[in-house]
Design a protein around this motif. Structure first.
Motif, mmCIF file in Angstrom:
data_model
loop_
_atom_site.group_PDB
_atom_site.id
_atom_site.type_symbol
_atom_site.label_atom_id
_atom_site.label_comp_id
_atom_site.label_asym_id
_atom_site.label_seq_id
_atom_site.Cartn_x
_atom_site.Cartn_y
_atom_site.Cartn_z
ATOM 1 N N LEU A 19 1.078 -1.300 -0.059
ATOM 2 C CA LEU A 19 0.036 0.023 -0.033
ATOM 3 C C LEU A 19 0.843 1.264 0.131
ATOM 4 O O LEU A 19 0.528 2.323 -0.514
ATOM 5 N N THR B 20 -1.801 4.347 6.773
ATOM 6 C CA THR B 20 -2.583 3.817 5.658
ATOM 7 C C THR B 20 -3.909 4.797 5.189
ATOM 8 O O THR B 20 -4.089 4.981 4.520
ATOM 9 N N MET C 180 -4.510 6.210 1.587
ATOM 10 C CA MET C 180 -5.865 5.917 1.085
ATOM 11 C C MET C 180 -6.700 6.930 0.995
ATOM 12 O O MET C 180 -7.421 6.768 -0.178
#
Lengths: 352, 299
Positions: free
Chosen positions: A148, B22, B26
């Motif tokens: 990610l 994260t 995102m």
């Protein structure tokens, strides 16, 4: 021990010519370099020479038909020399004597340097911190995080820049929506119509009052973009540190901080210093983020030197001035890099 | 505190930290997905939702199947307009050409810098990095004039896709040479010396010994060059004339209207354009860490 070749070659032995190297022996390696060298010569170097010449002239749109290879165009389209003595462009640029709105060379320079330094500090700091977190023993989900975390780097910069611009919109942007959502959830009362780019009152006064709110917005976007590269470089360096070094440090009584400063930092330095230098050059000349998010707003206060140069070419069509501008940018960057090289070298000697 | 409890606490702390990162990573990605799914194709969404009301893949099908009306060789004829497929073919050609030039010329030069002592070695290395510092923006005009002079057949090299590849390669080469040279330095010289004694030529040792050992650094070079060729549009927009040669990046740029942008289509196109790069990153991820020596760390 790790040995490093930094961007500027620093070992003193370069001054002695190697007695074993003859011109004849140099031909083979140069023939390997020739294809790349030739391409750079034609595509990068020759336009630069042309640009140096342009910088001393008043080259404008009408001179674009000027063709150095066909003499009949010379009389008709040759640009006049910039007055006085050909240095006119340089003088105008440095004395803020251009007929442009909100133009101030020294403000641009100060902003560009601040922008670069703060960005690189964040990129490296965050990059190393996250690399260390990802590298800790027994971490669950390491592979997923690693995958990610390259996303900000992998998505094309122009797309990211426009996405952030959209997110900073005053009325329909995701950031203001997010603040509203936080207000709804937690009953807080933050402002939800913040003009992230256009706001002219600086959020921090005093010494930092030359940095508008847009600076912090741009910083956020550029930090988002920039840290994964540093994380990848730092990960490689961290993985090359032998475990015994930490064990030895623990036996010597070192705790967390001491281990970080005395083992981790010196060991990842050789990889991080060149990455930092590259990061500096990239950030200093990073056009996408500034141009596509703020376009220099408000009132040119977030313009950096390359966005100004771009505006000179594509909006003002002042090619001569833009060429002079680029040469000035080059020398600033060269000085900046050499200065940075010097500082990082100095600390290296200190650590050794 | 017992060791086990300490480990669990550390794990929880790390997970909280990494999950926070994260979320930050995102958030913009989710935002662009949400815009692409918005069937209303409005200028700006009205709410912070991942799946907007009436979500559909219409924007994707439109981008993928309908011709781009602004990019036509003959404005009166829809059949001459570019489609996603033709744009994709041009983009692939430019990106692959840039990669090939960068890796072939870069590896050859880096090998010389890494393995030979010769006159002008230091100056040559520095020369390549100095070229990276020259801002490219203002050299557009001189490069335009110069590449217009070089003719391929009847037309100027400037207006061809080959011209673009060469121009992009000049941007990626300095980094490629520095990074590859640093990596080649880590390959022990003894391996080649042994092969040379066995009668192999320099070319053979290069392809049989250096290339297989330097796969990570070569992969990184290809990745960076591919990305540069895939995403660049300023130079392409200035240099190319014939719409049949336009690339995806240029089509994306053309969607950015002066007053309004069809955000759903823009987002869908952005996602489609990012996919190959992201896929390439994932495919080459195992090489990424080892392949980036950035100037060279020798063990």
């Amino acid at each position: 021990m790790a040995e490093i070749t930094t961007l500027a070659v620093k070992k003193p032995q370069r001054s002695k010519p190697d007695p074993g190297v003859s011109i004849k022996k140099s031909l083979l390696p140069w023939s390997y370099i020739a294809p790349a060298g030739l391409l750079m010569l034609v595509i990068s170097f020759m336009p630069q020479i042309f640009q140096v010449w342009m910088a001393f002239t008043d080259f404008r749109v009408k001179n674009l038909r000027f063709n150095i290879f066909s003499p009949e165009t010379w009389a008709k389209f040759a640009p006049p020399y910039a007055q006085p003595y050909g240095l006119g462009n340089f003088i105008k640029i440095l004395t803020n004597n251009l007929a442009l709105e909100n133009y101030d060379f020294w403000r641009l320079l100060a902003f560009n340097v601040t922008w670069t330094v703060i960005n690189v500090i964040f990129h490296v700091g965050l990059g190393v911190l996250i690399a260390m977190a990802l590298n800790s023993k027994g971490l669950i989900g390491r592979r997923i995080y690693r995958a990610l975390f390259v996303l900000p780097w992998a998505i094309p910069g122009y797309i990211t820049a426009l996405t952030w611009k959209n997110m900073y919109d005053q009325n329909f942007g995701a950031i203001n929506f997010l603040i509203a959502a936080i207000n709804n959830t937690f009953g807080t009362n933050f402002a939800t119509n913040i003009r992230w780019i256009g706001e002219t009152t600086p959020p921090i006064g005093g010494l930092l009052s030359y940095l508008p709110l847009a600076f912090y917005a741009l910083l956020m976007a550029n930090v988002w973009l920039g840290w994964p590269f540093m994380t990848v470089v730092a990960t490689g360096a961290l993985q090359s540190i032998p475990e015994e070094l930490y064990e030895a440090a623990v036996i010597d009584g070192a705790t967390g901080w001491a281990k970080f400063w005395n083992v981790t930092v010196p060991m990842i330095r050789p990889a991080m210093v060149p990455a930092m230098m590259l990061g500096t050059i990239w950030t200093f000349n990073n056009f996408n983020v500034i141009y596509f998010i703020s376009k220099g707003d408000p009132f040119g206060r977030t313009d950096i030197l390359v966005t100004q140069a771009f505006k000179l070419v594509f909006e003002q069509r002042l090619y001569g001035v833009a060429a002079a501008f680029s040469i000035i940018v080059f020398f600033i960057l060269l000085a900046f890099t050499l200065f940075q090289n010097r500082i990082t070298k100095a600390t290296e000697a200190y650590n050794a | 505190m017992p060791r086990k409890t300490k480990d669990i606490l550390k794990q929880i702390g790390l997970q909280i930290f990494l999950l926070a990162i994260t979320v930050l990573v995102m958030f913009p990605v989710m935002w662009i997905f949400s815009m692409a799914l918005d069937s209303r194709n409005i200028d700006k969404p009205l709410d912070l939702t991942l799946i907007p009301p009436g979500a559909s893949l219409k924007a994707f099908t439109k981008v993928l199947t309908e011709p781009f009306n602004l990019l036509c060789s003959d404005p009166g004829n829809v059949r001459s307009c570019m489609t996603f497929g033709t744009l994709l073919a041009n983009s692939l050609l430019v990106a692959l050409g840039t990669s090939l030039l960068s890796v072939a010329l870069g590896a050859s030069a880096a090998y010389a810098f890494s393995r030979f002592k010769f006159i002008g070695r230091q100056a040559g290395m520095l020369g390549f990095i100095v070229l990276l510092m020259l801002p490219a923006t203002a050299t557009l005009a001189p490069l335009y004039v110069l590449l217009s002079q070089i003719k391929i057949g009847a037309e100027p090299m400037r207006a061809t896709l080959f011209g673009l590849m060469v121009a992009y390669a000049s941007g990626t080469l300095p980094f490629a040479i520095w990074n590859l040279k640093g990596y080649f330095d880590t390959v022990p010289k003894e391996l080649e010396e042994a092969a040379l004694i066995d009668g192999a030529s320099v070319t053979q040792t290069f392809f049989r010994i250096i290339v297989p050992l330097a796969v990570p650094a070569l992969a990184v070079t290809v990745l960076f060059a591919f990305m540069a060729g895939w995403t660049e549009f300023v130079l392409a927009w200035t240099f190319l004339e014939d719409p049949s040669r336009f690339t995806l990046a240029m089509a994306l740029r053309s969607m950015q209207g002066q007053f309004s942008t069809p955000w759903s289509e823009f987002s869908a196109m952005s996602i489609l354009m990012s996919l190959p790069i992201v896929a390439l990153f994932f495919a080459l991820q195992k090489y990424l860490v080892g392949g980036l020596t950035v100037g060279g760390v020798k063990g």
